[in-house]
Scaffold this active site. Sequence first.
Site, PDB file in Angstrom:
ATOM      1  N   HIS A 445       0.759  -1.291   0.184  1.00  0.00           N
ATOM      2  CA  HIS A 445       0.058   0.058  -0.175  1.00  0.00           C
ATOM      3  C   HIS A 445       0.939   1.193  -0.091  1.00  0.00           C
ATOM      4  O   HIS A 445       0.500   2.263  -0.554  1.00  0.00           O
ATOM      5  CB  HIS A 445      -1.027  -0.186   1.176  1.00  0.00           C
ATOM      6  CG  HIS A 445      -2.012  -0.968   0.718  1.00  0.00           C
ATOM      7  ND1 HIS A 445      -2.192  -2.159   0.901  1.00  0.00           N
ATOM      8  CD2 HIS A 445      -3.098  -0.646  -0.209  1.00  0.00           C
ATOM      9  CE1 HIS A 445      -3.137  -3.144   0.304  1.00  0.00           C
ATOM     10  NE2 HIS A 445      -3.892  -1.968  -0.370  1.00  0.00           N
ATOM     11  N   ARG A 552     -10.355   4.542  -1.922  1.00  0.00           N
ATOM     12  CA  ARG A 552     -10.029   3.642  -1.024  1.00  0.00           C
ATOM     13  C   ARG A 552     -10.311   4.238   0.195  1.00  0.00           C
ATOM     14  O   ARG A 552      -9.356   4.997   0.864  1.00  0.00           O
ATOM     15  CB  ARG A 552      -8.444   3.408  -1.161  1.00  0.00           C
ATOM     16  CG  ARG A 552      -8.199   2.590  -2.290  1.00  0.00           C
ATOM     17  CD  ARG A 552      -6.479   2.243  -2.080  1.00  0.00           C
ATOM     18  NE  ARG A 552      -6.174   0.839  -3.012  1.00  0.00           N
ATOM     19  CZ  ARG A 552      -5.249   1.349  -4.200  1.00  0.00           C
ATOM     20  NH1 ARG A 552      -5.353   2.482  -4.657  1.00  0.00           N
ATOM     21  NH2 ARG A 552      -4.855   0.252  -5.000  1.00  0.00           N
ATOM     22  N   ARG A 588     -15.224   2.804  -2.743  1.00  0.00           N
ATOM     23  CA  ARG A 588     -15.053   1.258  -2.265  1.00  0.00           C
ATOM     24  C   ARG A 588     -15.226   1.402  -0.759  1.00  0.00           C
ATOM     25  O   ARG A 588     -14.859   2.066   0.215  1.00  0.00           O
ATOM     26  CB  ARG A 588     -13.585   0.860  -2.650  1.00  0.00           C
ATOM     27  CG  ARG A 588     -13.502  -0.465  -2.032  1.00  0.00           C
ATOM     28  CD  ARG A 588     -12.254  -1.117  -2.247  1.00  0.00           C
ATOM     29  NE  ARG A 588     -11.040  -0.549  -1.465  1.00  0.00           N
ATOM     30  CZ  ARG A 588      -9.870  -0.946  -1.975  1.00  0.00           C
ATOM     31  NH1 ARG A 588      -9.627  -2.046  -2.672  1.00  0.00           N
ATOM     32  NH2 ARG A 588      -8.752  -0.636  -1.117  1.00  0.00           N
ATOM     33  N   GLU A 682     -11.010  -9.600  -7.338  1.00  0.00           N
ATOM     34  CA  GLU A 682      -9.554  -9.612  -6.691  1.00  0.00           C
ATOM     35  C   GLU A 682      -9.276 -10.944  -6.171  1.00  0.00           C
ATOM     36  O   GLU A 682      -8.086 -11.114  -6.062  1.00  0.00           O
ATOM     37  CB  GLU A 682      -9.571  -9.046  -5.386  1.00  0.00           C
ATOM     38  CG  GLU A 682     -10.015  -7.468  -5.777  1.00  0.00           C
ATOM     39  CD  GLU A 682      -9.965  -6.432  -4.397  1.00  0.00           C
ATOM     40  OE1 GLU A 682      -8.619  -6.032  -4.137  1.00  0.00           O
ATOM     41  OE2 GLU A 682     -10.806  -6.267  -3.759  1.00  0.00           O
ATOM     42  N   ASN A 705      -3.898  -5.865  -8.102  1.00  0.00           N
ATOM     43  CA  ASN A 705      -2.818  -6.228  -7.111  1.00  0.00           C
ATOM     44  C   ASN A 705      -3.166  -7.511  -6.412  1.00  0.00           C
ATOM     45  O   ASN A 705      -2.204  -8.252  -6.248  1.00  0.00           O
ATOM     46  CB  ASN A 705      -2.838  -4.976  -6.273  1.00  0.00           C
ATOM     47  CG  ASN A 705      -2.700  -3.885  -6.833  1.00  0.00           C
ATOM     48  OD1 ASN A 705      -1.925  -3.597  -7.858  1.00  0.00           O
ATOM     49  ND2 ASN A 705      -3.180  -2.551  -6.425  1.00  0.00           N
ATOM     50  N   ASP A 706      -4.544  -7.336  -5.851  1.00  0.00           N
ATOM     51  CA  ASP A 706      -4.780  -8.719  -5.081  1.00  0.00           C
ATOM     52  C   ASP A 706      -4.998 -10.001  -6.056  1.00  0.00           C
ATOM     53  O   ASP A 706      -4.556 -11.119  -5.716  1.00  0.00           O
ATOM     54  CB  ASP A 706      -6.085  -8.419  -4.317  1.00  0.00           C
ATOM     55  CG  ASP A 706      -5.599  -7.738  -2.947  1.00  0.00           C
ATOM     56  OD1 ASP A 706      -4.879  -8.131  -2.389  1.00  0.00           O
ATOM     57  OD2 ASP A 706      -6.431  -6.808  -2.669  1.00  0.00           O
ATOM     58  N   ARG A 716       2.038  -9.966  -1.972  1.00  0.00           N
ATOM     59  CA  ARG A 716       2.173  -8.537  -2.302  1.00  0.00           C
ATOM     60  C   ARG A 716       3.066  -7.633  -1.606  1.00  0.00           C
ATOM     61  O   ARG A 716       3.942  -6.759  -2.384  1.00  0.00           O
ATOM     62  CB  ARG A 716       1.014  -7.928  -3.015  1.00  0.00           C
ATOM     63  CG  ARG A 716       0.045  -7.347  -1.709  1.00  0.00           C
ATOM     64  CD  ARG A 716      -1.427  -6.950  -2.003  1.00  0.00           C
ATOM     65  NE  ARG A 716      -1.446  -5.798  -2.235  1.00  0.00           N
ATOM     66  CZ  ARG A 716      -2.545  -5.055  -2.617  1.00  0.00           C
ATOM     67  NH1 ARG A 716      -3.549  -5.723  -2.574  1.00  0.00           N
ATOM     68  NH2 ARG A 716      -2.612  -3.697  -2.749  1.00  0.00           N
ATOM     69  N   CYS A 753      -8.897  -1.399 -11.732  1.00  0.00           N
ATOM     70  CA  CYS A 753      -8.471  -0.473 -10.670  1.00  0.00           C
ATOM     71  C   CYS A 753      -7.416  -0.790 -10.071  1.00  0.00           C
ATOM     72  O   CYS A 753      -6.825  -0.018  -9.268  1.00  0.00           O
ATOM     73  CB  CYS A 753      -9.488  -0.076  -9.717  1.00  0.00           C
ATOM     74  SG  CYS A 753      -9.979  -1.476  -8.920  1.00  0.00           S
TER      75      CYS A 753
END
Length: 821
Positions: A445, A552, A588, A682, A705-706, A716, A753
């Site tokens: 992050h 986020r 989100r 995800e 990412n996930d 990650r 995204c």
Amino acid sequence: MSGTMTDTIILIAPFAGWLTPLEAVPDAVFAERMMGDGFAIDPIEGLLRAPAAGEILSVPASAHAVTLRLDNGAELLLHIGLDTVGLGGRGFTAKVTAGQRVRAGDPLIAFDLDAVAEAAKALITPVILASEGYVLTLEATGRLVEAGANVARIARVEPRETTRGESIERFERDVIVDAAHGIHARPAARIAAALRPFVAEVAIVTGTARANARSTVALLGLGVGSGASVQIAGIGTDARAAVDAVAALILSGLGEQGSTALTAPAIRSQGPVCASPGLAIGQALQLRAADQDVPEDGAGAAAERVGLDAALAQISGQLAGARGAAAEIAEAHRALLDDPELIHAAGEQIAAGRSAAFAWRAASAQAMTAIRATGDALLMERVADLKDLERQVVAALLGTPGAGVPALSPSTVLIAEDLLPSQFLALDAANLAGICTAAGGPTSHVAILAASAGIPMLVAAGEGVLAIVDGTPLILDADAAALIIEPGAAALSEASERLSATRDRRARDAAEAHEPCRMADGTRIEIFANLGSVTDAAAAVAAGAEGCGLLRTEFLFLERETAPDEEEQRETYSRIAATLGDRPLIVRTLDIGGDKPVPYLPMGAEENPALGLRGVRLSLARPDLMRLQLRAILRGVPAAQCRIMLPMIADLGDYRPIRALLAEVQAELGIADPVQLGVMIETPAAAMLAGQVAREADFLSIGTNDLTQYTLAADRGNAAVSQRIDALHPAVLRLIRLVGEGAQQAGRWAGVCGGLASDPLAAPILIGLGITELSATPAAIPGLKAAVRRLDMNACVALAGKACDAASPAEVRALAREALI
Ligand code: PEP
Ligand code: MG
């Protein structure tokens, strides 16, 4: 247990509840007896009573614990619940004060059972024997006991003779230490651990120096290298067995054989990895948090001691949550926190009237000086560990976690072991040219935050970068995954030329960034922005974003101690909506958990947090939080602009209950206009079921990412596997293809995204797989729009097909580069 037992005292249950052994306490500090032996009771009533007669030693201001000296001299700690120090006294009322005498059964602390149960991690109450030289014998556990029932006995052990008349023994053995790097931190911690089952005092002796073998710090101070001869000297009823156990451990290589784990970087990496693209020229600054001022005088020895114990337990508990490669380091750090010499030295300072923070700093400084005196380069790494721990303990004592981010001068390239999102947010971005971390992963992050601020960042660069001296000139070339230390004139002029060419290109892209984005063949592709703050929203609009594809929300509430209430959330969402004008805003819902814990929502430690209660799973477990957030979103964002998105769904079972809750909240607020509720894809499960999900969800947005970490089974945030984390892996692309197809068949749109959306090289492939919306970091938007405008749909579809058939991400990247020439 050997020794003569005298002055036995019976302990009664301090309240009615379920009696368990300490192992059952879900906190390693208690369960592993780091504070001492004892037992625990899960209470069913809210009044803690004295388990035996004695004198109250201390009750902290937060009244969640009490210490008591029994009439045989043994000291007891009774700690109501876990992590209850953080409640700041809410729900607790002390019935006694330090110095007061109590009889068995006298009330000590009243507490609101329901309120504490709700706010704390657990109510289970450890009762700990905190003195050496006593033995605790526990009655049968795993049963409900009444307050006042006999539950244990505490007896003093007379260290002269055993009950069987065996006299105390002395035993010594000489051994050669041939472990590759001698007795360093982990071997020292192993020696201390090997001695836990024994009562004998054991020392390691080299020449004239002698160290308590149960103390990591003392052992490190000896500076025992490979090949050194040491004597192991024991005294006590089981001295021979204890000495033999240590000798066997040393002779077997101290658990280090065949590995260089001790000296290897904490997290092995294969070189720097780009986490945020770009180029920076600047000067190094190591992130070393400045020492916080600590008060010298304490507020009473008992209170300071309880405070120190609580701080040590808190940090130790946090370290217990470390996973993967970091877990080994955390284990060595926890051994340092439990170190008898350090604790003893701090205790002496506290007894002399010093504050716990002052005492811990002084004890750490003493240990660091001893270690430095060995002159051993490898041991110096332990000095850094001690310093790091000292800061954490002091911050916990002062209640200022995260303090100490330095002021930056212009063009700073910040170097750090790793960086927390909250630390990044506290830095002065205007002076931050680039970041390089020794550990970390490219989709962590903090990497996302850096990318959204347009700050180039390298991660997983290895421990070597921590030795770079402050002020050293650097070129951080994130695009080439390189950090050039003290570059020559030629490299500097080449880098500044590239920087100015990049600036020129950016200026051209920026000039066209406010036009809607269409491909060369006219196909409309929406270019949205990912946001994590109100400032990001302004930056996104300035960069030409056509909307927000991912807000986020958890980032909005990271740097704080308490949960945001509905009004505060509403206010923030409404400011972001207003900043975006009439552009769509996809909010989100909270994605807490995994690598994004928040202090105000204590969650039980999970073995695998990434596979645990994160994202929508937490929302389903805590519908109260979800309801509050939905209300805040609906009240803050006009219905026409508002879209809501759920993170981490696996299937429709995760979607439907929230859909129902949203309908309820809309009815409650009298909002009749439909509000779109979409999902993030995800998990591989959600990708495989995308067609099915798209028939009910209003839109799909892929969190690459996930999706990448779960598809490739590669954490990650773990530097050791960061080279494997490439969302352009054909396996991930095939899942994305399923999402594109599934959405199209159901007449929904699918976007991306995750970080892949910001990569111009990925855009033609994603578009070829059916993606029609890309939500990127604001800084990437002008370049992305310019890249998309050059694309043709037929070529994208052909490229995407080849990419899915490729064998590796490198092959995919090569194909994309070729296609873009
Ligand atoms: C993702 O996983 O790609 C995503 C966008 O969500 P986050 O990075 O916040 O987990
Ligand atoms: Mg995600």
